[in-house]
Design an enzyme around this catalytic site. Structure first.
Site, mmCIF file in Angstrom:
data_model
loop_
_atom_site.group_PDB
_atom_site.id
_atom_site.type_symbol
_atom_site.label_atom_id
_atom_site.label_comp_id
_atom_site.label_asym_id
_atom_site.label_seq_id
_atom_site.Cartn_x
_atom_site.Cartn_y
_atom_site.Cartn_z
ATOM 1 N N SER A 123 41.553 42.893 47.712
ATOM 2 C CA SER A 123 42.854 43.379 47.262
ATOM 3 C C SER A 123 43.734 43.772 48.441
ATOM 4 C CB SER A 123 42.698 44.558 46.294
ATOM 5 O OG SER A 123 41.862 45.530 46.848
ATOM 6 N N HIS A 144 42.399 37.282 42.899
ATOM 7 C CA HIS A 144 42.454 38.742 42.815
ATOM 8 C C HIS A 144 42.530 39.205 41.364
ATOM 9 C CE1 HIS A 144 44.691 42.732 43.793
ATOM 10 N NE2 HIS A 144 43.397 42.923 43.747
ATOM 11 N N GLU A 156 45.838 37.203 40.473
ATOM 12 C CA GLU A 156 46.722 36.702 41.528
ATOM 13 C C GLU A 156 45.963 35.626 42.303
ATOM 14 O OE1 GLU A 156 49.393 40.711 42.518
ATOM 15 O OE2 GLU A 156 47.612 40.318 43.713
ATOM 16 N N ASN A 194 50.051 45.208 44.227
ATOM 17 C CA ASN A 194 49.846 46.398 45.053
ATOM 18 C C ASN A 194 51.013 46.674 45.989
ATOM 19 O OD1 ASN A 194 47.488 47.308 43.947
ATOM 20 N ND2 ASN A 194 46.171 46.162 45.348
HETATM 21 P P1 NAI Z 1 31.452 47.888 44.246
HETATM 22 O O1 NAI Z 1 31.109 48.788 45.362
HETATM 23 O O2 NAI Z 1 31.327 48.341 42.835
HETATM 24 O O3 NAI Z 1 30.553 46.553 44.374
HETATM 25 C C1 NAI Z 1 30.360 45.854 45.570
HETATM 26 C C2 NAI Z 1 28.973 45.217 45.519
HETATM 27 O O4 NAI Z 1 28.864 44.326 46.628
HETATM 28 C C3 NAI Z 1 27.837 46.227 45.641
HETATM 29 O O5 NAI Z 1 26.950 46.057 44.570
HETATM 30 C C4 NAI Z 1 27.190 45.885 46.985
HETATM 31 O O6 NAI Z 1 25.802 46.068 46.982
HETATM 32 C C5 NAI Z 1 27.547 44.435 47.148
HETATM 33 N N1 NAI Z 1 27.577 43.971 48.522
HETATM 34 C C6 NAI Z 1 28.038 44.616 49.616
HETATM 35 N N2 NAI Z 1 27.909 43.832 50.694
HETATM 36 C C7 NAI Z 1 27.358 42.667 50.281
HETATM 37 C C8 NAI Z 1 27.001 41.466 50.937
HETATM 38 N N3 NAI Z 1 27.181 41.312 52.239
HETATM 39 N N4 NAI Z 1 26.495 40.462 50.186
HETATM 40 C C9 NAI Z 1 26.317 40.608 48.862
HETATM 41 N N5 NAI Z 1 26.615 41.733 48.189
HETATM 42 C C10 NAI Z 1 27.151 42.746 48.894
HETATM 43 O O7 NAI Z 1 32.922 47.359 44.562
HETATM 44 P P2 NAI Z 1 34.008 46.738 43.548
HETATM 45 O O8 NAI Z 1 34.867 47.816 43.039
HETATM 46 O O9 NAI Z 1 33.297 45.854 42.593
HETATM 47 O O10 NAI Z 1 34.906 45.875 44.548
HETATM 48 C C11 NAI Z 1 34.432 44.710 45.150
HETATM 49 C C12 NAI Z 1 35.569 43.942 45.806
HETATM 50 O O11 NAI Z 1 36.608 43.709 44.873
HETATM 51 C C13 NAI Z 1 36.222 44.626 46.998
HETATM 52 O O12 NAI Z 1 36.560 43.637 47.959
HETATM 53 C C14 NAI Z 1 37.480 45.195 46.415
HETATM 54 O O13 NAI Z 1 38.522 45.329 47.334
HETATM 55 C C15 NAI Z 1 37.834 44.140 45.383
HETATM 56 N N6 NAI Z 1 38.652 44.685 44.291
HETATM 57 C C16 NAI Z 1 38.337 45.881 43.713
HETATM 58 C C17 NAI Z 1 39.106 46.374 42.675
HETATM 59 C C18 NAI Z 1 38.763 47.686 42.031
HETATM 60 O O14 NAI Z 1 39.607 48.222 41.304
HETATM 61 N N7 NAI Z 1 37.578 48.234 42.236
HETATM 62 C C19 NAI Z 1 40.270 45.634 42.175
HETATM 63 C C20 NAI Z 1 40.473 44.370 42.802
HETATM 64 C C21 NAI Z 1 39.699 43.946 43.842
#
Ligand code: NAI
Length: 521
Positions: A123, A144, A156, A194
């Protein structure tokens, strides 16, 4: 270009909140999904949660039990990255870190077929930068999603400098096949939502720091007059002030400290205090069992004024400044007022804008000047301003601002007038542009700049703000409705009043004003 075929393999890397949501949506749409995470327990949890969600959807009749069973069967755990080698599309939703994302994509590129599309759910990181180290950067695109993924329709589709148009088109069509509402965007800080949403928070902070009202009052005005689902403070409490502050700082830095995006010192203090919102039990509001409901300011009942007149001609096409005043006059008439036209006597001070008059009060739609300034400019002390509403026919609340020079009797008549038409009347302290008007003007300004800079089309920005953050109307459609001329006047008056570059008018708004063409026909 067509969507990827159903049944093709979609790999989701990262099985947290976003990855699980993306997997749920893709499998429900008929795609085979492989979920990977460095923490295998995250994958098991995601698979169990998704199966439970399908079960609930089937109970509610949103999918059949057979569909729920079939969708669950299309979901698989990947034990290693090598297990996703047969994917047609990989969607990455891991930690928000450029180096980690780059290294995961480099590893993936060595495993998958040449025509596999690589998508990132980032994001805030440049899609161009994530792609830069790849052997074939043209196959990487932003996809996105918004949280919670199954409920938020927007995707997006973000093109970096190297992204091929064909890849972006396939991802766009695939998102549509998943039941989403995709829009195209260029990789620029904040992409569409954003970036364009920043003023919704920023103007809230400005109103609070200038003591226009307390958080509960400003929230109620944005909700019950502006038609937003939540006000800025309750929304930031939900998002978390740490998260919101960090997005604001990141967009501000990424635009090289453009004053448009200056973060709020007040929000920094909220973060310093650990008042992060719902998740910490305290933000602007208290959460938990004993937390009382927030109370918005409302004026005490005033008598209904006898006579109301209207000066200056108003149009009835519903668009533009005079169209807005017309819709308010209609509500007054439906409430039993006879609003007769008023002929201004020669030499009598007046403003070219339409005004309602009762008991000496001249009542105007805010134009970005404070009531006090306008009273001074018009040499008419008894000046009261009203704020913008999404729809004057149905709005429950209206905000008023009162000139410092205004008499109690004139102000009471203005309050009584709106109360008699069924509005809850809220007094905001006399801050230029009031609450809904300056928020909408700045949202439209930012949306216009995004379009002007080729980030997206006017149609895309309006869809994005409605489908990604539930705005009641797209900012550019709203500018059309208020009248681009009035929006530009509000911004110019804010720019002049504050002397800040923050309120500079988008060149595209000026161009639209000069050509007379609205954003949407
Ligand atoms: P989260 O922390 O809930 O999940 C991330 C997951 O990725 C974790 O389970 C972690 O163990 C895993 N992970 C970390 N490094 C890794 C790797 N090298 N290989 C495989 N798995 C790995 O985070 P969330 O909220 O799901 O966000 C994930 C992505 O989505 C981020 O890039 C964030 O910017 C993007 N995003 C998040 C939004 C939100 O509202 N939370 C909205 C839009 C995008």
């Amino acid at each position: 270009m067509a969507a990827l075929e159903k049944n093709s393999v979609v790999a989701v890397i990262g099985s947290g909140a976003m990855g699980a949501g993306i997997a749920q949506v893709a499998a429900a749409a008929g795609y085979r999904v492989k979920l990977y995470d460095t923490r295998p327990e995250a994958v098991s949890k995601a698979l169990a949660d998704i199966a439970k969600m399908y079960g609930k959807l089937a109970e509610k009749g949103r999918m059949t039990m057979d569909e729920a069973v079939a969708a669950t069967a299309r979901l698989h755990a990947a034990g290693s990255l090598a297990d996703v080698a047969d994917a047609a599309l990989v969607v990455e939703a891991i930690v928000e870190n450029l180096d980690v994302k780059r290294s995961v994509f480099a590893e993936l590129e060595a495993l998958v077929a040449d025509d596999c599309i690589l998508a990132t759910n980032t994001s805030s990181i440049s899609v161009t930068a994530i792609a830069a180290k790849l052997r074939r950067p043209e196959r990487l695109v932003g996809m996105h999603f918004f949280n919670p993924v199954p409920l938020m329709a927007l995707v997006e589709v973000v093109e970096g400098l190297a992204t091929s148009e064909a890849v972006a088109a396939t991802v766009y069509d695939t998102a549509a096949a998943w039941g989403k509402n995709p829009v195209h965007a260029k990789s620029t800080p904040g992409f569409i939502v954003n970036r364009v949403a920043r003023p919704f928070y920023a103007e809230g902070w400005r109103l609070l720091s200038e003591q226009a009202g307390d958080p509960a009052t400003i929230d109620a005005v944005l909700r019950e007059a502006g038609g937003f689902r939540m006000g800025p403070f309750e929304l930031m409490d939900l998002i978390g002030h740490d998260v919101n502050f960090s997005v604001t700082q990141s967009v501000f830095g990424a635009y090289f400290n453009d004053p448009r995006f200056t973060p709020s010192v007040l929000q920094q203090e909220m973060v310093n205090a650990g008042f992060l919102g719902r998740k910490s039990g305290r933000g602007f509001y208290a959460y938990g069992e004993n937390a009382g409901a927030p109370v918005a300011q409302a004026e005490a009942a005033q008598p209904k004024p006898e006579v109301v007149t209207l000066s200056a001609a108003i149009g009835s096409d519903g668009r533009g400044h005079s169209g807005i005043v017309h819709s308010l006059v209609q509500r007054l008439e439906q409430s039993g007022f006879t609003v007769s036209s008023r002929v201004l006597l020669e030499g009598q001070a007046h403003d070219a804008a339409p005004a309602l008059h009762c008991n000496g009060a001249a009542i105007y739609l805010t134009d970005g000047r404070s009531a006090t300034q306008r009273a001074h400019d018009n040499q008419h002390a008894d000046t009261v301003l009203f704020d913008l509403a999404l729809d004057y026919a149905t709005a429950k609340r209206i905000a008023l601002a009162r000139a410092d020079q205004c008499s109690d009797a004139a102000y009471a008549a203005a309050v009584g007038l709106f109360q008699a038409a069924g509005f809850t009347v809220t007094l905001l302290d006399d801050v230029a542009g009031m609450a809904v008007m300056r928020t909408v003007a700045m949202l439209a300004n930012e949306a216009a700049d995004a379009v002007n800079q080729g980030v997206c089309t006017a149609a895309a920005v309006d869809i994005a703000m409605q489908k990604g953050v539930n705005y009641p109307r797209g900012p550019l459609a709203w500018a059309d409705q208020v009248g681009i001329e009035h929006i530009v006047t509000v911004l110019q008056n804010l720019a002049q009043g504050y002397g800040e570059d923050r309120y500079r008018v988008s060149p595209l708004l000026r161009r639209k004003l000069a050509s007379g063409a609205p954003f949407h026909a």
